[in-house]
Enzyme design. Structure first.
Site, PDB file in Angstrom:
ATOM      1  N   GLU A   1      40.517 -33.902  13.885  1.00 26.47           N
ATOM      2  CA  GLU A   1      40.896 -35.071  14.475  1.00 26.47           C
ATOM      3  C   GLU A   1      42.580 -35.236  13.329  1.00 26.47           C
ATOM      4  O   GLU A   1      43.188 -35.648  14.505  1.00 26.47           O
ATOM      5  CB  GLU A   1      39.899 -36.018  14.275  1.00 26.47           C
ATOM      6  CG  GLU A   1      41.136 -37.977  14.701  1.00 26.47           C
ATOM      7  CD  GLU A   1      39.959 -38.401  14.282  1.00 26.47           C
ATOM      8  OE1 GLU A   1      39.256 -38.676  13.507  1.00 26.47           O
ATOM      9  OE2 GLU A   1      40.260 -40.154  15.061  1.00 26.47           O
TER      10      GLU A   1
ATOM     11  N   TYR B   1      43.386 -41.863   7.603  1.00 23.06           N
ATOM     12  CA  TYR B   1      43.295 -42.211   9.225  1.00 23.06           C
ATOM     13  C   TYR B   1      44.682 -43.012   9.249  1.00 23.06           C
ATOM     14  O   TYR B   1      45.359 -44.159   8.592  1.00 23.06           O
ATOM     15  CB  TYR B   1      42.762 -42.819   9.490  1.00 23.06           C
ATOM     16  CG  TYR B   1      41.814 -43.042  10.999  1.00 23.06           C
ATOM     17  CD1 TYR B   1      42.217 -42.569  12.170  1.00 23.06           C
ATOM     18  CD2 TYR B   1      42.247 -45.130  11.532  1.00 23.06           C
ATOM     19  CE1 TYR B   1      41.298 -42.745  13.054  1.00 23.06           C
ATOM     20  CE2 TYR B   1      42.144 -45.030  12.322  1.00 23.06           C
ATOM     21  CZ  TYR B   1      41.650 -44.264  13.796  1.00 23.06           C
ATOM     22  OH  TYR B   1      41.668 -44.690  14.308  1.00 23.06           O
ATOM     23  N   TRP B   2      45.538 -41.807   9.595  1.00 26.91           N
ATOM     24  CA  TRP B   2      47.262 -42.227   9.973  1.00 26.91           C
ATOM     25  C   TRP B   2      48.315 -42.729   8.823  1.00 26.91           C
ATOM     26  O   TRP B   2      49.155 -43.695   9.428  1.00 26.91           O
ATOM     27  CB  TRP B   2      47.020 -43.340  11.239  1.00 26.91           C
ATOM     28  CG  TRP B   2      46.790 -43.010  12.044  1.00 26.91           C
ATOM     29  CD1 TRP B   2      45.532 -43.424  12.921  1.00 26.91           C
ATOM     30  CD2 TRP B   2      47.135 -42.249  13.543  1.00 26.91           C
ATOM     31  NE1 TRP B   2      45.276 -42.890  14.246  1.00 26.91           N
ATOM     32  CE2 TRP B   2      46.449 -42.013  14.873  1.00 26.91           C
ATOM     33  CE3 TRP B   2      48.656 -41.751  13.617  1.00 26.91           C
ATOM     34  CZ2 TRP B   2      46.527 -41.249  15.376  1.00 26.91           C
ATOM     35  CZ3 TRP B   2      48.601 -40.579  14.798  1.00 26.91           C
ATOM     36  CH2 TRP B   2      47.676 -40.747  15.732  1.00 26.91           C
TER      37      TRP B   2
ATOM     38  N   ASP C   1      46.825 -46.073  15.209  1.00 26.23           N
ATOM     39  CA  ASP C   1      45.599 -47.582  14.480  1.00 26.23           C
ATOM     40  C   ASP C   1      45.545 -48.092  13.312  1.00 26.23           C
ATOM     41  O   ASP C   1      46.302 -48.955  13.180  1.00 26.23           O
ATOM     42  CB  ASP C   1      44.007 -47.129  15.093  1.00 26.23           C
ATOM     43  CG  ASP C   1      43.845 -47.079  16.104  1.00 26.23           C
ATOM     44  OD1 ASP C   1      44.569 -46.159  17.272  1.00 26.23           O
ATOM     45  OD2 ASP C   1      43.149 -46.616  16.974  1.00 26.23           O
TER      46      ASP C   1
ATOM     47  N   ARG D   1      39.121 -43.650   6.489  1.00 27.68           N
ATOM     48  CA  ARG D   1      38.775 -44.567   7.450  1.00 27.68           C
ATOM     49  C   ARG D   1      39.175 -46.570   6.509  1.00 27.68           C
ATOM     50  O   ARG D   1      39.658 -45.932   6.102  1.00 27.68           O
ATOM     51  CB  ARG D   1      37.886 -44.915   8.245  1.00 27.68           C
ATOM     52  CG  ARG D   1      37.117 -43.668   8.525  1.00 27.68           C
ATOM     53  CD  ARG D   1      37.463 -43.070  10.017  1.00 27.68           C
ATOM     54  NE  ARG D   1      37.504 -43.757  11.104  1.00 27.68           N
ATOM     55  CZ  ARG D   1      37.802 -43.141  11.608  1.00 27.68           C
ATOM     56  NH1 ARG D   1      38.468 -42.373  12.347  1.00 27.68           N
ATOM     57  NH2 ARG D   1      37.504 -44.912  13.106  1.00 27.68           N
TER      58      ARG D   1
ATOM     59  N   GLY E   1      48.166 -46.341  19.099  1.00 25.69           N
ATOM     60  CA  GLY E   1      47.352 -45.130  19.638  1.00 25.69           C
ATOM     61  C   GLY E   1      47.400 -44.582  17.982  1.00 25.69           C
ATOM     62  O   GLY E   1      46.412 -43.719  17.565  1.00 25.69           O
TER      63      GLY E   1
ATOM     64  N   TYR F   1      28.584 -47.754  20.315  1.00 27.02           N
ATOM     65  CA  TYR F   1      29.430 -47.728  19.159  1.00 27.02           C
ATOM     66  C   TYR F   1      29.821 -49.188  19.046  1.00 27.02           C
ATOM     67  O   TYR F   1      29.805 -49.916  19.641  1.00 27.02           O
ATOM     68  CB  TYR F   1      31.274 -47.381  20.680  1.00 27.02           C
ATOM     69  CG  TYR F   1      32.414 -47.082  20.338  1.00 27.02           C
ATOM     70  CD1 TYR F   1      33.410 -45.857  19.018  1.00 27.02           C
ATOM     71  CD2 TYR F   1      32.964 -48.208  20.654  1.00 27.02           C
ATOM     72  CE1 TYR F   1      34.036 -46.013  18.977  1.00 27.02           C
ATOM     73  CE2 TYR F   1      34.315 -47.997  20.476  1.00 27.02           C
ATOM     74  CZ  TYR F   1      34.446 -47.075  19.601  1.00 27.02           C
ATOM     75  OH  TYR F   1      35.749 -47.244  19.349  1.00 27.02           O
TER      76      TYR F   1
HETATM   77  C1  GLC Z   1      41.765 -42.991  17.003  1.00 22.83           C
HETATM   78  C2  GLC Z   1      42.914 -43.383  17.160  1.00 22.83           C
HETATM   79  C3  GLC Z   1      43.856 -43.238  18.415  1.00 22.83           C
HETATM   80  C4  GLC Z   1      42.379 -42.407  19.766  1.00 22.83           C
HETATM   81  C5  GLC Z   1      40.949 -42.719  19.361  1.00 22.83           C
HETATM   82  C6  GLC Z   1      39.861 -41.622  20.138  1.00 22.83           C
HETATM   83  O1  GLC Z   1      41.247 -44.824  17.055  1.00 22.83           O
HETATM   84  O2  GLC Z   1      43.728 -43.744  16.500  1.00 22.83           O
HETATM   85  O3  GLC Z   1      44.763 -42.810  18.501  1.00 22.83           O
HETATM   86  O4  GLC Z   1      42.982 -42.567  21.591  1.00 22.83           O
HETATM   87  O5  GLC Z   1      41.193 -42.751  18.105  1.00 22.83           O
HETATM   88  O6  GLC Z   1      40.844 -40.880  20.649  1.00 22.83           O
END
Ligand code: GLC
Length: 441
Positions: free
Chosen positions: A409, A365-366, A177, A210, A175, A89
Site C-alpha cells: 500500500e 500512513y500519509w 486520510d 496507522r 483520499g 470492518y
Molecule cells: C486508505 C486510503 C484511501 C483509500 C483507502 C482504500 O484509506 O487513505 O485513499 O481509498 O485506503 O484503499
C-alpha cells in the site's frame, strides 16, 4: 535497455500485477486489499479501471459501472460501497446508518461521504486505450449521465461562495486520510466523541504505520455528527468543524471536468457549463490557494478562514492538472527533486511529506511513505511541463520499488520496505499503466 522493460520481462511484471487484481475481485468489483479493505472504494476503483483498461477492457468497464450502483439522489457517489459478505470492518454500514437519509441509495449499503472525483477521467482513459469501436462509445454514452450527475453534486452541495472551489467535510474524503494537512483543523475539534468502538486496521497492521487512536476517534466523531444531521449536506456545512477546500481535490476535479468535456465532445453532448467551471476552478486555485512565500499550493480551511500550509506533496500536485504557470511550475519542480525535500538520493522518491517537515515519518500512513498513486500523478505533472528526464527517473524508480519490494500500500522511502497492507490493488493497476506508458515511449 533496463531488464525490467525488456520484451520478455515486461509481460511477466504485468502478469504479476494482474494476479493481484484478480485475487482481490469480489462479486461486482475489486476490493483494494484482501483483509484491510474488504469492500469497494470509489477512487480505488477508478485507478483499478485505468490499469485494467490496457489488458481487460470488459473488466475495466465493469469496475467503473459497478460504482454507479451506489449513487445517491444528490448525485454523490460514496467513498465505500459495502460488500455484504465482508463484515469485519470498522466503521461498517451499521455505524454509518445512511438509511436515515432520504437521499441515500437503498439497493446497496454505502458510507455517507465521497472521495476525490476521478471517474470521468477513468472513463476517458478506458476509451483512449480501447479499439475506439462503436461499443467503446456506447459504453461512454451509457455512463455519461452518472458522471455528470456526480460532478453536479459537488457544484450544488459543495461550493461555498462564488469561487467555484469545492470543499470536503472529512479527512477520508481527501483520499490522503492521515495527511498532516488536516492536523490544524482536527486540533480544533475539541468535542470529538469518546466512542466505544473497535478499530479493525490496527489488528491487521502495526500501529506505528496507522493513525493515532485520538485522530481515529475524531474521524468517527465526524461521522457521528453527519449521522445526527441525517447526512443533510447543507446542515453539515453549517455545523461541521471540518470544511476544507483542498488543492489536490480541486485539481483532480479540474482533470475530471476536462475528461467529461472530452467525452461530451465525442458524444455530441453539451459541455459549456463544465468548461466555464473548469476555468473558474483553475483561476481560483491560482488566486486563492497559491502560497507565494512557501512556493506551493495550500488548502483553505473555511471554518477558521485561513490557508493550511503544511509542506506535503499534495501542495505540488496541481502540476498534474497543469494549474500553475511555467514560472511557478519550475519553482515547485526544483523543490520536489531536491534530495533534502521529497526525492531522497539513495532511496525512493517521492516522500508524501517533505523530509524537512516536523511531521515527516517514513512509515506512518500519509505522513512520509511513498504512495504509488502520488508518484503516478506527479509523473503526469512532470511530463506536462516538459521535465521528461525527471518523469522517466520517477517512473523507473517506482517500477523498481514495486518489483523489489512487492505490491504494498505504501513504502518506506529510505529502505523501500512495504508498509500497510500487501497485495494492494491500485499499486498493481498503476504499475500496469506505467509499464504500458514505457512501451509507448
Ligand atoms: C486508505 C486510503 C484511501 C483509500 C483507502 C482504500 O484509506 O487513505 O485513499 O481509498 O485506503 O484503499
Amino acid at each position: 535497455m533496463d531488464r525490467k522493460y525488456s520484451a520478455e520481462f515486461r509481460p511477466l511484471l504485468t502478469d504479476r500485477a494482474l494476479q493481484v487484481l484478480f485475487s482481490n475481485r469480489i462479486e461486482f468489483a475489486t476490493k483494494p486489499a484482501p483483509s484491510l479493505y474488504p469492500h469497494q472504494w470509489n477512487w480505488d476503483s477508478a485507478f483499478i479501471a485505468m490499469g485494467l483498461a490496457h489488458v481487460d477492457q470488459p473488466g475495466a468497464r465493469r469496475e467503473l459501472k459497478s460504482l454507479f450502483r451506489g449513487q445517491w439522489r444528490t448525485g454523490m457517489i460514496p467513498h465505500i460501497l459495502f460488500d455484504p459478505e465482508a463484515s469485519k470492518y470498522f466503521p461498517g454500514s451499521d455505524f454509518w446508518n445512511c438509511r436515515c437519509c432520504p437521499d441515500a441509495v437503498t439497493s446497496v449499503e454505502t458510507s455517507g461521504i465521497t472521495q476525490p472525483p476521478i471517474l470521468a477521467w477513468a472513463a476517458h482513459q478506458i476509451y483512449s486505450v480501447s479499439d475506439k469501436s462503436m461499443a467503446a462509445l456506447e459504453f461512454l454514452d451509457s455512463i455519461f449521465d452518472y458522471l455528470s450527475h456526480y460532478q453536479q453534486f459537488f457544484r450544488q452541495y459543495r461550493t461555498v461562495g462564488d469561487d467555484g472551489l469545492v470543499c470536503i467535510i472529512h479527512p477520508w474524503e481527501s483520499g490522503l486520510d492521515n495527511s498532516p494537512c488536516w492536523d490544524p483543523v482536527l486540533e480544533n475539534i475539541e468535542s470529538a466523541a469518546e466512542l466505544e468502538y473497535k478499530r479493525s486496521d490496527t489488528r491487521l497492521v502495526s500501529d506505528q504505520e496507522r493513525p493515532t487512536d485520538r485522530d481515529h476517534s475524531r474521524y468517527a466523531g465526524l461521522v457521528e455528527l453527519f449521522r445526527n444531521n441525517g447526512y443533510d449536506q447543507r446542515a453539515i456545512l453549517k455545523t461541521s468543524p471540518f470544511v476544507v477546500q483542498p488543492a489536490l481535490f480541486n485539481t483532480l476535479l479540474c482533470i475530471d471536468l476536462d475528461a467529461l468535456i472530452r467525452i461530451g465532445s465525442l458524444l455530441g453532448r453539451p459541455t459549456a457549463e463544465s468548461q466555464e467551471w473548469r476555468s473558474q476552478l483553475k483561476n481560483s486555485l491560482n488566486d486563492k490557494l497559491w502560497d507565494e512565500t512557501a512556493g506551493f499550493y495550500g488548502d483553505f480551511d473555511l471554518v477558521n478562514q485561513c490557508l493550511i500550509r503544511q509542506n506535503t506533496i499534495a501542495g505540488y500536485l496541481p502540476l498534474a492538472g497543469e494549474i500553475p504557470d511555467e514560472q511557478r511550475a519550475r519553482r515547485m519542480i526544483t523543490t520536489i527533486i531536491d534530495a533534502s525535500t521529497f526525492w531522497p538520493a539513495d532511496g525512493y522518491p517521492v516522500t508524501t511529506v517533505a523530509m524537512t517537515a516536523p511531521e515527516f515519518d517514513p512509515v506512518k500512513y500519509w505522513r512520509g511513505p511513498v504512495w504509488i498513486n502520488i508518484n503516478w500523478l506527479l509523473i503526469r505533472g512532470l511530463r506536462a511541463y516538459g521535465h521528461n528526464d525527471s518523469a522517466r527517473e520517477l517512473t523507473d524508480r517506482t517500477v523498481d520499488l514495486i518489483e523489489n519490494h512487492g505490491f504494498y500500500e505504501y513504502f518506506n522511502p529510505f529502505s523501500g520496505q512495504g508498509c500497510g497492507t500487501d497485495l494492494f490493488s491500485w499499486t498493481a493497476a498503476l504499475l500496469i499503466d506505467l509499464l504500458a506508458e514505457v512501451e509507448r515511449r
